[in-house]
Design an enzyme around this catalytic site. Structure first.
Site, PDB file in Angstrom:
ATOM      1  N   ASP A   1      -0.268   5.096  14.178  1.00 32.67           N
ATOM      2  CA  ASP A   1       1.016   4.746  14.757  1.00 32.67           C
ATOM      3  C   ASP A   1       2.228   5.162  14.058  1.00 32.67           C
ATOM      4  O   ASP A   1       2.586   5.178  12.891  1.00 32.67           O
ATOM      5  CB  ASP A   1       1.076   3.253  14.870  1.00 32.67           C
ATOM      6  CG  ASP A   1       0.351   2.696  16.071  1.00 32.67           C
ATOM      7  OD1 ASP A   1       0.537   3.026  17.110  1.00 32.67           O
ATOM      8  OD2 ASP A   1      -0.853   2.299  15.614  1.00 32.67           O
TER       9      ASP A   1
ATOM     10  N   ARG B   1     -10.474  -1.694   7.181  1.00 35.35           N
ATOM     11  CA  ARG B   1      -9.743  -2.784   7.810  1.00 35.35           C
ATOM     12  C   ARG B   1      -9.237  -2.272   9.158  1.00 35.35           C
ATOM     13  O   ARG B   1      -8.771  -3.192  10.092  1.00 35.35           O
ATOM     14  CB  ARG B   1      -8.508  -3.157   6.934  1.00 35.35           C
ATOM     15  CG  ARG B   1      -7.404  -1.789   6.786  1.00 35.35           C
ATOM     16  CD  ARG B   1      -6.314  -2.077   7.668  1.00 35.35           C
ATOM     17  NE  ARG B   1      -5.175  -1.254   7.220  1.00 35.35           N
ATOM     18  CZ  ARG B   1      -3.957  -0.754   7.872  1.00 35.35           C
ATOM     19  NH1 ARG B   1      -4.390  -0.480   9.073  1.00 35.35           N
ATOM     20  NH2 ARG B   1      -3.007  -0.185   7.344  1.00 35.35           N
TER      21      ARG B   1
ATOM     22  N   GLN C   1     -12.079   8.394  11.606  1.00 30.33           N
ATOM     23  CA  GLN C   1     -12.122   7.141  11.648  1.00 30.33           C
ATOM     24  C   GLN C   1     -13.103   6.557  12.913  1.00 30.33           C
ATOM     25  O   GLN C   1     -13.561   5.343  12.914  1.00 30.33           O
ATOM     26  CB  GLN C   1     -10.661   6.574  12.179  1.00 30.33           C
ATOM     27  CG  GLN C   1     -10.362   5.096  12.263  1.00 30.33           C
ATOM     28  CD  GLN C   1     -10.889   4.266  11.089  1.00 30.33           C
ATOM     29  OE1 GLN C   1     -10.328   4.838  10.055  1.00 30.33           O
ATOM     30  NE2 GLN C   1     -11.124   3.157  11.339  1.00 30.33           N
TER      31      GLN C   1
ATOM     32  N   ASN D   1     -14.140  13.413  23.957  1.00 30.20           N
ATOM     33  CA  ASN D   1     -13.244  13.868  22.979  1.00 30.20           C
ATOM     34  C   ASN D   1     -12.928  15.215  23.368  1.00 30.20           C
ATOM     35  O   ASN D   1     -13.594  16.040  23.968  1.00 30.20           O
ATOM     36  CB  ASN D   1     -14.026  14.002  21.560  1.00 30.20           C
ATOM     37  CG  ASN D   1     -13.220  14.423  20.160  1.00 30.20           C
ATOM     38  OD1 ASN D   1     -12.457  13.561  19.870  1.00 30.20           O
ATOM     39  ND2 ASN D   1     -13.545  15.524  19.714  1.00 30.20           N
TER      40      ASN D   1
ATOM     41  N   MET E   1      -6.007   2.443  18.796  1.00 29.86           N
ATOM     42  CA  MET E   1      -6.129   2.323  17.421  1.00 29.86           C
ATOM     43  C   MET E   1      -5.493   3.543  16.558  1.00 29.86           C
ATOM     44  O   MET E   1      -5.824   3.664  15.222  1.00 29.86           O
ATOM     45  CB  MET E   1      -7.537   1.952  16.912  1.00 29.86           C
ATOM     46  CG  MET E   1      -8.056   0.749  17.463  1.00 29.86           C
ATOM     47  SD  MET E   1      -7.093  -0.989  17.106  1.00 29.86           S
ATOM     48  CE  MET E   1      -7.257  -0.968  15.437  1.00 29.86           C
ATOM     49  N   GLY E   2      -5.067   4.518  17.105  1.00 31.03           N
ATOM     50  CA  GLY E   2      -4.708   5.719  16.709  1.00 31.03           C
ATOM     51  C   GLY E   2      -3.693   5.681  15.829  1.00 31.03           C
ATOM     52  O   GLY E   2      -2.664   4.597  15.841  1.00 31.03           O
TER      53      GLY E   2
ATOM     54  N   LYS F   1       0.933  -1.296   0.035  1.00 30.48           N
ATOM     55  CA  LYS F   1      -0.176   0.004   0.001  1.00 30.48           C
ATOM     56  C   LYS F   1       0.792   1.360  -0.027  1.00 30.48           C
ATOM     57  O   LYS F   1       1.879   1.303   0.891  1.00 30.48           O
ATOM     58  CB  LYS F   1      -0.777  -0.037   1.045  1.00 30.48           C
ATOM     59  CG  LYS F   1      -1.817   1.312   1.190  1.00 30.48           C
ATOM     60  CD  LYS F   1      -2.760   1.422   2.384  1.00 30.48           C
ATOM     61  CE  LYS F   1      -2.215   1.567   3.716  1.00 30.48           C
ATOM     62  NZ  LYS F   1      -3.297   1.726   4.592  1.00 30.48           N
TER      63      LYS F   1
ATOM     64  N   SER G   1      -4.629  10.784  17.403  1.00 30.67           N
ATOM     65  CA  SER G   1      -3.421  11.059  16.773  1.00 30.67           C
ATOM     66  C   SER G   1      -2.353  11.784  17.647  1.00 30.67           C
ATOM     67  O   SER G   1      -1.689  12.649  17.173  1.00 30.67           O
ATOM     68  CB  SER G   1      -3.586  11.627  15.494  1.00 30.67           C
ATOM     69  OG  SER G   1      -4.379  10.987  14.393  1.00 30.67           O
TER      70      SER G   1
END
Length: 321
Positions: free
Chosen positions: A222, A111, A139, A160, A219-220, A67, A199
């Site tokens: 990386d 994904r 996301q 948030n 899951m932020g 990718k 992030s």
């Protein structure tokens, strides 16, 4: 070469397809049947963009490719495009000839969400009822939808920095007929499962915000230096990941290992749990944490599924290349 454009992905790839592809490739990685290539990620010195390549080979699923893409932080504001842009290229493992080109933007979102939902299936307590979200960016809604399809929750809570953005999560909860509550970080202790999708380079939550028995999925984005969770939480939790090498270098685990609070040997593969080689959760009061670093094999597995479905449905095009 078969081409599946970005505009066609939404009509092809379901969250169930993504989940199954990710679960299979995690299992293949842990069994030694698939491996990722070293990641290349660079600031290009233009438009403040980060650009890179992730690739690998799955000897079981016979997916080979990469990718290419990255993060253009001014896209949305200046051009009306999403900031993350990517394209996946698949190659014939027998000949090396290019086999497919697949739009990678929606694919990446689905994904990534599938990875956290796979971790919920295999690591969360079966009686988990409250779903917690930390972060409400682009996301986050993909993450929440996938989680709510994986497990039966009774309630969703969210935090948030900008509370106004939480309306997107409230809308997703409503799709599933669930109540949503905006909470302070110290109220995240209500949650049985927590997904963080930020992030940040300075951690926003830690052990004080997570109750015993909770499953956490970090899951932020990386990269070296990023950190969503304080090291005290990672020191306390049993850590699982998609790929150990990435986890300890650019994932959440990089900081707890650097601090000497855990070693590389303390990090477990989620694929080992899927394969039955690791028991996974060992007690109801254990905190489990999935460090989702995002590996190239995820993109290849989902892309291969997309191409197969696209061909069956007559979507996309084949060109002589």
């Amino acid at each position: 070469m078969y081409i599946v454009p970005e505009s066609a992905i939404a009509d092809i790839l379901t969250r169930r397809d993504a989940f199954e592809a990710i679960e299979k490739v995690f299992a293949a990685m842990s069994a030694g049947d698939a491996y990722n290539f070293p990641v290349i990620r660079e600031a290009i010195g233009h438009e403040d963009a980060l650009y890179g390549f992730k690739g690998g080979f799955d000897g079981k699923g016979m997916s080979l490719g990469l990718k290419a893409g990255g993060y253009w932080p001014h896209n949305l504001e200046q051009r009306g495009l999403i900031n993350h842009q990517s394209t996946v290229f698949l190659f014939d493992a027998d000949t090396g000839k290019v086999a497919a080109m697949v739009g990678g933007n929606l694919l990446t979102a689905l994904r990534t969400a599938a990875a956290s939902s796979v971790s919920i299936k295999h690591l969360a307590r079966k009686d988990a009822k409250v779903m917690g979200m930390i972060g409400a960016g682009h996301q986050a809604k993909f993450q929440l939808r996938a989680a709510l399809e994986t497990h039966s929750f009774d309630k969703v809570i969210g935090w948030n920095r900008n509370p106004a953005a939480l309306t997107t999560l409230a809308d997703v909860a409503a799709e599933f007929g669930l109540p949503f509550e905006a909470v302070a970080l110290d109220e995240m202790t209500q949650a049985d499962v927590v997904i963080s999708i930020t992030s940040v380079f300075s951690p926003v939550f830690g052990a004080a915000h997570i109750s015993a028995g909770t499953h956490v999925a970090c899951m932020g984005t990386d990269t070296i230096g990023k950190q969503e969770a304080q090291t005290d939480l990672l020191a306390k939790a049993t850590i699982f990941t998609d790929e150990i090498a990435q986890s300890v270098t650019l994932g959440e685990a990089q900081h707890v290992v650097a601090a000497g609070l855990k070693t590389r040997g303390d990090i477990n593969e989620l694929g080992a749990v899927i394969n039955g080689a690791h028991a996974g959760r060992s007690a109801d009061d254990e905190i489990t944490l999935f460090d989702g670093t995002g590996v190239g094999l995820q993109d290849l597995a989902v892309s291969a599924s997309i191409v197969e479905i696209a061909k069956a449905k007559g979507i996309g095009m084949e060109v002589d290349f």
